[in-house]
Design a protein around this motif. Structure first.
Motif, PDB file in Angstrom:
ATOM      1  N   UNK A  25       5.260  -3.291  -9.353  1.00  0.00           N
ATOM      2  CA  UNK A  25       6.048  -2.422  -8.555  1.00  0.00           C
ATOM      3  C   UNK A  25       7.503  -2.807  -8.667  1.00  0.00           C
ATOM      4  N   UNK A  26       8.339  -1.966  -9.275  1.00  0.00           N
ATOM      5  CA  UNK A  26       9.856  -2.095  -9.395  1.00  0.00           C
ATOM      6  C   UNK A  26      10.429  -1.963  -8.254  1.00  0.00           C
ATOM      7  N   UNK A  27      11.662  -2.447  -7.930  1.00  0.00           N
ATOM      8  CA  UNK A  27      12.318  -2.842  -6.692  1.00  0.00           C
ATOM      9  C   UNK A  27      13.884  -2.092  -6.944  1.00  0.00           C
ATOM     10  N   UNK A  28      14.382  -1.709  -5.776  1.00  0.00           N
ATOM     11  CA  UNK A  28      16.020  -1.497  -5.974  1.00  0.00           C
ATOM     12  C   UNK A  28      16.602  -2.055  -4.816  1.00  0.00           C
ATOM     13  N   UNK A  29      17.789  -2.653  -5.300  1.00  0.00           N
ATOM     14  CA  UNK A  29      18.518  -3.432  -4.121  1.00  0.00           C
ATOM     15  C   UNK A  29      19.781  -2.501  -3.724  1.00  0.00           C
ATOM     16  N   UNK A  30      19.852  -2.017  -2.679  1.00  0.00           N
ATOM     17  CA  UNK A  30      21.286  -1.362  -2.050  1.00  0.00           C
ATOM     18  C   UNK A  30      21.757  -2.110  -0.932  1.00  0.00           C
ATOM     19  N   UNK A  48       0.626  -1.291  -0.063  1.00  0.00           N
ATOM     20  CA  UNK A  48       0.006   0.034  -0.007  1.00  0.00           C
ATOM     21  C   UNK A  48       0.879   1.349  -0.093  1.00  0.00           C
ATOM     22  N   UNK A  49       1.933   1.159   0.693  1.00  0.00           N
ATOM     23  CA  UNK A  49       3.001   2.307   0.857  1.00  0.00           C
ATOM     24  C   UNK A  49       3.540   2.423  -0.650  1.00  0.00           C
ATOM     25  N   UNK A  50       3.771   1.604  -1.043  1.00  0.00           N
ATOM     26  CA  UNK A  50       4.435   1.509  -2.609  1.00  0.00           C
ATOM     27  C   UNK A  50       3.617   2.235  -3.384  1.00  0.00           C
ATOM     28  N   UNK A  51       2.460   1.854  -3.600  1.00  0.00           N
ATOM     29  CA  UNK A  51       1.475   2.025  -4.621  1.00  0.00           C
ATOM     30  C   UNK A  51       1.106   3.600  -4.179  1.00  0.00           C
ATOM     31  N   UNK A  52       1.258   4.108  -3.185  1.00  0.00           N
ATOM     32  CA  UNK A  52       0.868   5.662  -2.853  1.00  0.00           C
ATOM     33  C   UNK A  52       2.006   6.400  -2.600  1.00  0.00           C
ATOM     34  N   UNK A  95      11.173 -10.581   2.545  1.00  0.00           N
ATOM     35  CA  UNK A  95      11.703 -10.125   1.185  1.00  0.00           C
ATOM     36  C   UNK A  95      11.189 -11.019   0.175  1.00  0.00           C
ATOM     37  N   UNK A  96      11.194 -12.121   0.267  1.00  0.00           N
ATOM     38  CA  UNK A  96      10.556 -13.028  -0.788  1.00  0.00           C
ATOM     39  C   UNK A  96       9.025 -12.739  -1.142  1.00  0.00           C
ATOM     40  N   UNK A  97       8.408 -12.640   0.232  1.00  0.00           N
ATOM     41  CA  UNK A  97       6.866 -12.446  -0.134  1.00  0.00           C
ATOM     42  C   UNK A  97       6.736 -11.009  -0.769  1.00  0.00           C
ATOM     43  N   UNK A  98       7.283  -9.938  -0.198  1.00  0.00           N
ATOM     44  CA  UNK A  98       7.082  -8.545  -0.833  1.00  0.00           C
ATOM     45  C   UNK A  98       7.738  -8.496  -2.267  1.00  0.00           C
ATOM     46  N   UNK A  99       8.778  -9.343  -2.572  1.00  0.00           N
ATOM     47  CA  UNK A  99       9.156  -9.266  -4.043  1.00  0.00           C
ATOM     48  C   UNK A  99       8.014  -9.948  -4.962  1.00  0.00           C
ATOM     49  N   UNK A 100       7.372 -11.110  -4.386  1.00  0.00           N
ATOM     50  CA  UNK A 100       6.126 -11.811  -5.334  1.00  0.00           C
ATOM     51  C   UNK A 100       5.035 -10.887  -5.148  1.00  0.00           C
ATOM     52  N   UNK A 101       4.671 -10.261  -4.180  1.00  0.00           N
ATOM     53  CA  UNK A 101       3.699  -8.958  -4.168  1.00  0.00           C
ATOM     54  C   UNK A 101       3.976  -7.891  -5.190  1.00  0.00           C
ATOM     55  N   UNK A 102       5.077  -7.683  -5.203  1.00  0.00           N
ATOM     56  CA  UNK A 102       5.926  -6.566  -6.061  1.00  0.00           C
ATOM     57  C   UNK A 102       5.644  -6.829  -7.548  1.00  0.00           C
ATOM     58  N   UNK A 103       5.963  -8.027  -8.060  1.00  0.00           N
ATOM     59  CA  UNK A 103       5.882  -8.610  -9.242  1.00  0.00           C
ATOM     60  C   UNK A 103       4.467  -8.587  -9.566  1.00  0.00           C
ATOM     61  N   UNK A 104       3.460  -8.874  -8.862  1.00  0.00           N
ATOM     62  CA  UNK A 104       2.142  -9.121  -9.231  1.00  0.00           C
ATOM     63  C   UNK A 104       1.564  -7.431  -9.468  1.00  0.00           C
TER      64      UNK A 104
END
Length: 268
Positions: A106-111, A28-32, A94-103
């Motif tokens: 929502x692009x991700x960044x790795x630092x 939700x925070x990523x979308x907004x 992390x894996x669950x958020x990546x799965x949700x990001x893919x669905x």
């Protein structure tokens, strides 16, 4: 879904929450495009806050602090009767958020970490989640940054098009980074520590049986004794003794007993 809010554990506010609710809040925070600092704390992470009022301030200013370690979950259940049935383990989160990001596209960044780890991590994540877009990555410099080095990092992450950032700098540097950068980035920033090395295939995870018994620390101590022995031999017993004092009400831990940082500390 379970979200019982923040609970005082030794003066550090920990969210009594499960995976589903944590992932939903992050997405939700990523979308907004909302600033949303996330930390997954085991005993070591909590104790950095217990022992340092400045770090306690930073941790208590994060929007979501999940119980990464079994002893943290047990502490919440003991002190606050939360009834949590499982922890929210950083690498799994992390894996669950990546799965949700893919669905949700929502692009991700790795630092953080090294170029080799990031290369393997990127490959493994995209193999697991073919629809996941990794907008960019940046290896750690393994040093403290100068103030004028902050904005180029912020610009690089924003210009990549990422909607959320994962940070793997090790505890407590990653939590400091999350606190210092989250408001500038206007997106979820998740400090997940060893998850980078685990998912890159560079570091073995403890067997599930040891994890369930709260003995993951013993496996990691066996794998990295020189680096971790002080952390576990000293901090684990200290955590248990303080937890006993809070449970018996022999000592009061105030989440407002903190110290505001006088300056930025920037890791990179």
């Amino acid at each position: 879904m379970i979200d019982l809010g923040k609970k005082n554990l030794l003066g550090v506010n920990i969210n009594a929450i499960d995976y589903d609710s944590a992932v939903e809040q992050i997405v939700d925070a990523a979308k907004s495009s909302t600033s949303f600092g996330v930390a997954a704390l085991a005993v070591h992470g909590v104790m950095t806050g217990v022992l340092d009022p400045i770090q306690r301030y930073r941790l208590n200013k994060l929007e979501l602090v999940v119980p990464d370690g079994q002893p943290i979950r047990w502490g919440l259940n003991l002190i606050h009767s939360t009834g949590l049935r499982e922890r929210v383990y950083g690498p799994t989160l992390m894996l669950r958020v990546c799965e949700a990001a893919a669905l949700n596209k929502l692009p991700i960044y790795l630092f953080g970490s090294t170029d080799d780890v990031l290369k393997s991590l990127t490959l493994n994540l995209t193999n697991l989640f073919p629809a996941l877009e990794i907008a960019g990555s940046h290896a750690s410099r393994f040093r403290t940054l100068d103030p004028d080095e902050k904005q180029p990092i912020v610009d690089d992450i924003k210009n990549s098009g990422a909607k959320l950032t994962f940070v793997g700098l090790g505890c407590p540097r990653q939590e400091v980074w999350t606190y210092e950068f989250k408001d500038c980035l206007s997106m979820p920033v998740l400090s997940v520590g060893a998850a980078f090395a685990f998912h890159a295939g560079m570091l073995k995870q403890a067997p599930s049986g040891l994890q369930n018994m709260g003995l993951e620390w013993l496996f990691r101590l066996y794998c990295e004794p020189k680096r971790l022995w002080k952390r576990y031999v000293y901090l684990n017993p200290y955590y248990l003794s303080l937890l006993f004092l809070q449970w018996t009400k022999l000592k009061r831990f105030d989440t407002n007993d903190t110290q505001t940082p006088s300056r930025e500390v920037l890791y990179g």
